[in-house]
Scaffold this active site. Structure first.
Site, PDB file in Angstrom:
ATOM      1  N   LYS A 194     -31.497  46.356 -39.129  1.00  0.00           N
ATOM      2  CA  LYS A 194     -30.546  45.343 -38.687  1.00  0.00           C
ATOM      3  C   LYS A 194     -30.185  45.655 -37.237  1.00  0.00           C
ATOM      4  O   LYS A 194     -29.662  46.723 -36.936  1.00  0.00           O
ATOM      5  CB  LYS A 194     -29.302  45.370 -39.569  1.00  0.00           C
ATOM      6  CG  LYS A 194     -28.253  44.366 -39.122  1.00  0.00           C
ATOM      7  CD  LYS A 194     -27.105  44.302 -40.093  1.00  0.00           C
ATOM      8  CE  LYS A 194     -26.042  43.330 -39.617  1.00  0.00           C
ATOM      9  NZ  LYS A 194     -24.919  43.257 -40.559  1.00  0.00           N
ATOM     10  N   ARG A 204     -19.569  35.251 -37.010  1.00  0.00           N
ATOM     11  CA  ARG A 204     -18.232  35.824 -36.755  1.00  0.00           C
ATOM     12  C   ARG A 204     -17.174  34.750 -36.956  1.00  0.00           C
ATOM     13  O   ARG A 204     -16.081  35.025 -37.437  1.00  0.00           O
ATOM     14  CB  ARG A 204     -18.177  36.415 -35.341  1.00  0.00           C
ATOM     15  CG  ARG A 204     -19.324  37.405 -35.059  1.00  0.00           C
ATOM     16  CD  ARG A 204     -18.913  38.855 -35.133  1.00  0.00           C
ATOM     17  NE  ARG A 204     -20.074  39.725 -35.327  1.00  0.00           N
ATOM     18  CZ  ARG A 204     -20.685  40.439 -34.387  1.00  0.00           C
ATOM     19  NH1 ARG A 204     -20.223  40.409 -33.145  1.00  0.00           N
ATOM     20  NH2 ARG A 204     -21.716  41.193 -34.669  1.00  0.00           N
ATOM     21  N   ARG A 215     -21.285  46.503 -32.105  1.00  0.00           N
ATOM     22  CA  ARG A 215     -21.675  47.371 -33.218  1.00  0.00           C
ATOM     23  C   ARG A 215     -22.861  48.252 -32.813  1.00  0.00           C
ATOM     24  O   ARG A 215     -23.640  48.665 -33.662  1.00  0.00           O
ATOM     25  CB  ARG A 215     -22.068  46.519 -34.420  1.00  0.00           C
ATOM     26  CG  ARG A 215     -21.066  45.457 -34.856  1.00  0.00           C
ATOM     27  CD  ARG A 215     -21.402  44.987 -36.263  1.00  0.00           C
ATOM     28  NE  ARG A 215     -20.836  43.711 -36.657  1.00  0.00           N
ATOM     29  CZ  ARG A 215     -19.552  43.506 -36.935  1.00  0.00           C
ATOM     30  NH1 ARG A 215     -18.677  44.475 -36.799  1.00  0.00           N
ATOM     31  NH2 ARG A 215     -19.143  42.307 -37.324  1.00  0.00           N
ATOM     32  N   GLU A 231     -36.240  53.711 -40.391  1.00  0.00           N
ATOM     33  CA  GLU A 231     -35.099  53.255 -41.201  1.00  0.00           C
ATOM     34  C   GLU A 231     -35.572  52.722 -42.558  1.00  0.00           C
ATOM     35  O   GLU A 231     -34.954  52.991 -43.582  1.00  0.00           O
ATOM     36  CB  GLU A 231     -34.348  52.136 -40.462  1.00  0.00           C
ATOM     37  CG  GLU A 231     -33.465  52.621 -39.322  1.00  0.00           C
ATOM     38  CD  GLU A 231     -32.114  53.134 -39.823  1.00  0.00           C
ATOM     39  OE1 GLU A 231     -31.900  53.180 -41.048  1.00  0.00           O
ATOM     40  OE2 GLU A 231     -31.282  53.501 -38.975  1.00  0.00           O
ATOM     41  N   LYS A 246     -33.537  41.944 -39.876  1.00  0.00           N
ATOM     42  CA  LYS A 246     -32.556  40.950 -39.438  1.00  0.00           C
ATOM     43  C   LYS A 246     -32.163  41.187 -37.995  1.00  0.00           C
ATOM     44  O   LYS A 246     -31.923  42.339 -37.647  1.00  0.00           O
ATOM     45  CB  LYS A 246     -31.329  41.111 -40.342  1.00  0.00           C
ATOM     46  CG  LYS A 246     -30.151  40.247 -39.977  1.00  0.00           C
ATOM     47  CD  LYS A 246     -28.996  40.628 -40.856  1.00  0.00           C
ATOM     48  CE  LYS A 246     -27.792  39.810 -40.460  1.00  0.00           C
ATOM     49  NZ  LYS A 246     -26.631  40.172 -41.218  1.00  0.00           N
ATOM     50  N   SER A 272     -27.182  33.249 -38.380  1.00  0.00           N
ATOM     51  CA  SER A 272     -26.336  32.137 -37.962  1.00  0.00           C
ATOM     52  C   SER A 272     -26.691  31.582 -36.585  1.00  0.00           C
ATOM     53  O   SER A 272     -26.710  30.365 -36.384  1.00  0.00           O
ATOM     54  CB  SER A 272     -24.873  32.586 -37.981  1.00  0.00           C
ATOM     55  OG  SER A 272     -24.684  33.719 -37.143  1.00  0.00           O
ATOM     56  N   TYR A 311     -29.727  29.595 -43.969  1.00  0.00           N
ATOM     57  CA  TYR A 311     -28.737  28.561 -44.242  1.00  0.00           C
ATOM     58  C   TYR A 311     -29.437  27.238 -44.547  1.00  0.00           C
ATOM     59  O   TYR A 311     -28.805  26.309 -45.039  1.00  0.00           O
ATOM     60  CB  TYR A 311     -27.751  28.445 -43.066  1.00  0.00           C
ATOM     61  CG  TYR A 311     -27.050  29.776 -42.829  1.00  0.00           C
ATOM     62  CD1 TYR A 311     -25.995  30.170 -43.648  1.00  0.00           C
ATOM     63  CD2 TYR A 311     -27.494  30.669 -41.846  1.00  0.00           C
ATOM     64  CE1 TYR A 311     -25.390  31.409 -43.484  1.00  0.00           C
ATOM     65  CE2 TYR A 311     -26.900  31.906 -41.682  1.00  0.00           C
ATOM     66  CZ  TYR A 311     -25.848  32.278 -42.496  1.00  0.00           C
ATOM     67  OH  TYR A 311     -25.265  33.505 -42.346  1.00  0.00           O
TER      68      TYR A 311
HETATM   69  C1  PBG Z   1     -22.166  42.149 -41.978  1.00  0.00           C
HETATM   70  C2  PBG Z   1     -23.068  40.981 -41.769  1.00  0.00           C
HETATM   71  C3  PBG Z   1     -23.238  40.226 -40.600  1.00  0.00           C
HETATM   72  C4  PBG Z   1     -24.170  39.237 -40.905  1.00  0.00           C
HETATM   73  C5  PBG Z   1     -24.524  39.398 -42.231  1.00  0.00           C
HETATM   74  N1  PBG Z   1     -23.858  40.504 -42.735  1.00  0.00           N
HETATM   75  C6  PBG Z   1     -22.524  40.300 -39.308  1.00  0.00           C
HETATM   76  C7  PBG Z   1     -22.759  41.407 -38.359  1.00  0.00           C
HETATM   77  O1  PBG Z   1     -23.354  42.432 -38.664  1.00  0.00           O
HETATM   78  O2  PBG Z   1     -22.273  41.287 -37.234  1.00  0.00           O
HETATM   79  C8  PBG Z   1     -24.660  38.196 -39.954  1.00  0.00           C
HETATM   80  C9  PBG Z   1     -25.323  37.033 -40.600  1.00  0.00           C
HETATM   81  C10 PBG Z   1     -25.535  35.893 -39.690  1.00  0.00           C
HETATM   82  O3  PBG Z   1     -25.320  35.965 -38.461  1.00  0.00           O
HETATM   83  O4  PBG Z   1     -25.958  34.842 -40.192  1.00  0.00           O
HETATM   84  N2  PBG Z   1     -21.317  41.938 -43.093  1.00  0.00           N
END
Ligand code: PBG
Length: 323
Positions: A194, A204, A215, A231, A246, A272, A311
Site C-alpha cells: 500500500k 478522506r 502517512r 512486503e 493499492k 477513490s 467503486y
Molecule cells: C485506511 C484506508 C484508506 C483507504 C482504504 N483504507 C486510506 C488511507 O490509507 O489513506 C483508501 C481507499 C481509497 O482511497 O479509495 N483505512
C-alpha cells in the site's frame, strides 16, 4: 503476407472469442461506507455516485450488489465520536461491527462480507494507529489493537478482514489472535503493498478523516518496486490468504510482479482518486465514461489482479459488460 494480426480483430465476435481476459462481476468487490447515526445516505462530493450510508441504505445496496453478482463487499465505517486511540474500532457495538453484522444478516454466505482493519477512521488525529510520546505512529501498540479489532469484526461475522494499516507484523498478530479466539477460518486480505498515495484524497472526505500530515512513515514510497515483493512475502509468511496492491492504476507494474511471484490470489484496489478522475473528466465531456471505466478495469485484471476492489462494482455505476 502470411501474418495479418488484424484477422483476429475484424468482427466483434472474433475479438470476443480471442480476448485474453474477460471481466466477470465476481471479480469485483464493492467498497461501502456506513456513517454511524445517519438517517439517510449522504453524498460524498468528490465521489459522485458514492455515499455515506445509513444502516438501511447500506443493507439495501449490499443486497443489490449481491444480486448483481459482485464478488464481495468491503465495509468502512465513520464513527460519531473519535479519540486518541480509536476506541470505537474495538467496540463490539461500534459502527463497523454493527455494519458487518447488518450486512451479514442480509446477504449471508452468498457473497463474502469484508471489513477494513485500521484505526484511521476512528482516531481524532487521523493516523492509522496510536501515537507515541513523540507523535509517531507506534508500531507494536497499534498492531495489538489491530489484533483485538480483528477478533471483534470476526465475531460480528466478517468473512474477510482487510489489513490496511501497513504496520509491521500486523498480519501475523491478527492471525494469531483469530486462531486463539476460535476464528481459524477468517480470511486475511493483506494490503501488502500500500503506497503513500495522493490518490486517496476523496476517501478522506468519505470517512471525514481528521488527518493533518501524511502517512509516509508507514505506507510505501511510490518509487519502490522490489520493496513491494518483500512486503508481500512477509505477509504470506505471517498467514495472509490474499495479497493486495493499492492503488491499482499507477502501480500496474507492482501488481504484475506480485501476481507473477505469488501463488495466492492477488487483489488490487482502484482507489477513490482513480474513481474521481474518471468521473470528473467524464462530467466535463473529456472522456467517454463507460469506455474509460471498462478499460481501467480490464487493464487492472490484465496486469494480474484476480480480484478488483472498485467503486464501479456497484450495479448502478458499472457499465454493461459480457457476463
Ligand atoms: C485506511 C484506508 C484508506 C483507504 C482504504 N483504507 C486510506 C488511507 O490509507 O489513506 C483508501 C481507499 C481509497 O482511497 O479509495 N483505512
Amino acid at each position: 503476407m502470411h501474418h495479418r494480426p488484424r484477422r483476429l480483430r475484424r468482427t466483434a465476435g472474433i475479438r470476443r472469442l480471442t480476448a485474453e481476459i474477460r471481466l466477470h462481476s465476481a471479480d469485483l468487490v464493492l467498497p461501502m461506507f456506513y456513517r454511524e447515526g445517519a438517517a439517510q445516505p449522504l453524498p460524498i462530493s468528490s465521489m459522485p455516485g458514492v455515499v455515506q450510508h445509513s444502516l438501511d441504505s447500506l443493507r439495501r445496496e449490499a443486497t443489490e450488489a449481491a444480486s448483481a453478482g459482485v464478488g464481495g463487499v468491503m465495509l468502512f465505517a465513520v464513527p460519531e465520536e473519535r479519540d486518541e486511540v480509536g476506541s470505537r474500532a474495538l467496540d463490539p457495538a461500534g459502527p463497523l461491527a454493527v455494519a458487518v453484522a447488518a450486512v451479514k444478516q442480509e446477504i449471508g454466505d452468498a457473497v463474502p462480507v469484508m471489513a477494513d482493519v485500521c484505526l484511521d477512521e476512528f482516531t481524532n488525529h487521523g493516523q492509522c494507529g496510536v501515537l507515541d510520546s513523540a507523535g509517531q505512529v507506534a508500531n507494536d501498540e497499534t498492531v495489538a489493537r489491530y489484533a483485538d479489532m480483528s477478533v471483534v469484526l470476526a465475531q460480528a461475522g466478517a468473512d474477510v478482514l482487510g489489513l490496511s494499516g501497513m504496520m509491521d507484523g500486523q498480519v501475523g498478530a491478527a492471525r494469531a489472535a483469530l486462531e486463539q479466539s476460535g476464528h481459524p477460518d477468517t480470511v486475511l486480505l493483506a494490503y501488502a503493498a500500500k503506497y503513500a498515495s495522493a490518490f486517496y484524497g476523496p476517501f478522506r472526505e468519505a470517512v471525514d478523516s481528521q488527518l493533518d500530515g501524511d502517512r509516509r512513515s508507514y505506507q510505501q514510497d511510490p518509487a519502490n518496486r522490489k520493496e513491494a515483493l518483500r512486503e508481500a512475502e512477509l505477509d504470506r509468511e505471517e498467514g495472509a490468504d490474499i495479497i493486495m496492491v493499492k492503488p491499482a492504476m499507477s502501480y500496474l507494474d507492482v501488481l504484475a510482479d506480485i501476481a507473477d511471484s505469488m501463488t495466492v490470489p492477488v487483489a488490487a484496489y482502484q482507489v477513490s482518486g482513480e474513481y474521481a478522475m474518471i468521473e470528473a473528466a467524464a462530467a466535463s465531456g473529456w472522456i467517454d465514461r463507460d469506455a474509460a471505466v471498462l478499460e481501467s478495469l480490464v487493464a487492472i485484471k490484465r496486469a494480474g489482479a484476480d480480484i478488483i476492489l472498485s467503486y464501479y462494482a456497484t450495479p448502478a455505476m458499472l457499465p454493461a459488460f459480457a457476463r
